[in-house]
Design an enzyme around this catalytic site. Structure first.
Site, PDB file in Angstrom:
ATOM      1  N   CYS A 136      82.047  10.776  24.216  1.00 25.56           N
ATOM      2  CA  CYS A 136      80.951  11.699  24.541  1.00 25.56           C
ATOM      3  C   CYS A 136      80.067  11.131  25.638  1.00 25.56           C
ATOM      4  O   CYS A 136      79.180  10.310  25.378  1.00 25.56           O
ATOM      5  CB  CYS A 136      80.131  11.993  23.283  1.00 25.56           C
ATOM      6  SG  CYS A 136      78.703  13.012  23.625  1.00 25.56           S
ATOM      7  N   CYS A 139      76.375  11.753  25.279  1.00 26.08           N
ATOM      8  CA  CYS A 139      75.689  10.928  24.267  1.00 26.08           C
ATOM      9  C   CYS A 139      75.481   9.510  24.791  1.00 26.08           C
ATOM     10  O   CYS A 139      74.442   8.913  24.559  1.00 26.08           O
ATOM     11  CB  CYS A 139      76.507  10.809  22.983  1.00 26.08           C
ATOM     12  SG  CYS A 139      77.263  12.306  22.413  1.00 26.08           S
ATOM     13  N   ASP A 140      76.485   8.960  25.458  1.00 29.67           N
ATOM     14  CA  ASP A 140      76.485   7.524  25.751  1.00 29.67           C
ATOM     15  C   ASP A 140      76.389   7.173  27.234  1.00 29.67           C
ATOM     16  O   ASP A 140      76.259   5.993  27.572  1.00 29.67           O
ATOM     17  CB  ASP A 140      77.762   6.885  25.170  1.00 29.67           C
ATOM     18  CG  ASP A 140      77.843   7.080  23.666  1.00 29.67           C
ATOM     19  OD1 ASP A 140      76.777   7.074  23.032  1.00 29.67           O
ATOM     20  OD2 ASP A 140      78.945   7.246  23.133  1.00 29.67           O
TER      21      ASP A 140
END
Ligand code: NDP
Length: 325
Positions: A136, A139-140
């Site tokens: 992701c 997300c990261d």
């Protein structure tokens, strides 16, 4: 621990589940909804959304899902932050169990449990998951500010993730096993025109290379094989994002509802009905092709309308049976 019975139970809180909830609530069916493992679904790990109709300006995926959830709450949907771990769908009412011990039963069920990211299956990929290997980017990606990253895959997700990562990383290497991308033309153009992006064609990730400092694993590179020349190269890299597609979340229903070889629930043509009367499937859990928030919302709406019809027919049957006895 509680036992809850509802006329309609909806599993999943992505675009499909929340749309089904809004429609069934407005039809007076008092639906209950179980959030599932990722409240808000896959849109909560997306950033810019430009293709959900009704918004002239770019909106954010998490914001859109918050709006859908509030809309569902406003029309009276009761929601449970639970994950279904067991299901008995062979007799009615259908019976399900949550991971905290709550049990649910229902006369009709809408399954909209979505799908989750696939992994390559390498031992080293698993070892470094959360320590430089991710599925992701939104997300990261932030953790790779000023660093170099790789994205594996050639579909829309891989290309979108690669483009997103150019906001943070100094260099993004897209590794694709063929020499043609599957992604839409507009995304391909954006990717290929971005100076931070390099595409490694006909290439596969053979191994994640890393080290362990102070007991913490850390990605330092990747071994890449060219599938045509068989040449193997080690390339320094700080992070690897795997974007090779998704698997539907249907393990708990195995053996009870017909599914295809990849686990997608099978629905009747032009319908969300599964082969089990009273059970409907909406969104990515039954859609391996389109997988858009708007199509998920569309099938969520279809499922709600079909459930309404099913329950009306069921009631009529029960009334007729009671009159005869
Ligand atoms: P896709 O299935 O479309 O693409 C998966 C990619 O990963 C393909 O390029 C495939 O290669 C590659 N791949 C699969 N398995 C492996 C493997 N074991 N090793 C190496 N590479 C592998 O998945 P996506 O998640 O990209 O997209 C899913 C759906 O969601 C699509 O319908 C897409 O259009 C949609 N989507 C739409 C978006 C939008 O409209 N904004 C955004 C994101 C997704 P190959 O091409 O060789 O098969």
């Amino acid at each position: 621990m509680a036992h809850l019975h509802s006329t309609v139970l909806i599993l999943g809180s992505g675009a499909a589940g929340l749309t089904a909830a809004i429609y069934t609530a407005r039809a007076g069916l008092d639906p209950r909804l179980v959030h599932g493992i990722q409240p808000g679904g896959q849109m909560t790990i997306t950033t810019d959304v430009e293709n959900y109709p009704g918004f002239a300006d770019v909106i954010q995926g998490p914001w859109l899902m918050e709006q859908m959830q509030t809309q569902a709450e406003n029309v009276g949907v009761e929601m449970f932050p639970d994950i279904i771990v067991e299901a008995d769908l062979l007799t009615t009412p259908f019976k399900l169990k949550g991971d905290g011990g709550n049990t649910y039963s229902c006369d009709s069920l809408i399954i909209s449990t979505g799908a989750q990211a696939k992994w390559l299956g390498l031992e080293s990929e698993q070892k470094y998951q959360g320590f430089g290997v991710s599925a992701c980017a939104t997300c990261d990606g932030f953790f790779f500010r000023g660093k170099e990253v790789a994205v594996i895959g050639g579909g829309n997700t891989a290309v979108e993730e690669a483009l997103y990562l150019t906001n943070h990383a100094t260099k993004v290497k897209l590794i694709h096993r063929r020499e043609i991308l599957r992604a839409e033309k507009i995304l391909q153009d954006r990717l290929l025109n971005n100076k931070k992006v390099e595409v490694l064609w006909n290439s596969v990730l053979a191994e994640v290379i890393g080290k362990t400092d102070l007991n913490l694993p850390q990605v330092t590179g990747m071994r890449v094989t060219n599938v045509q020349s068989r040449e193997v190269v080690d390339i320094p890299i700080d992070g690897i994002f795997v974007a090779i597609g998704h698997t539907p979340n249907t393990d708990v229903f195995k053996g009870q509802i017909p599914m295809d070889e990849e686990g997608y629930l099978i629905t009747k043509p032009d319908s969300t009905a599964t082969a089990v009367p009273g059970i409907y499937a909406a969104g990515d859990v039954q859609d391996r092709i389109f997988r858009q928030a708007v199509t998920a919302a569309g099938t969520g709406c279809m499922a709600a309308l079909e459930v309404e019809k099913y329950l009306t027919a069921l009631n009529a049957k029960e009334i007729a049976a009671a009159e005869q006895s």
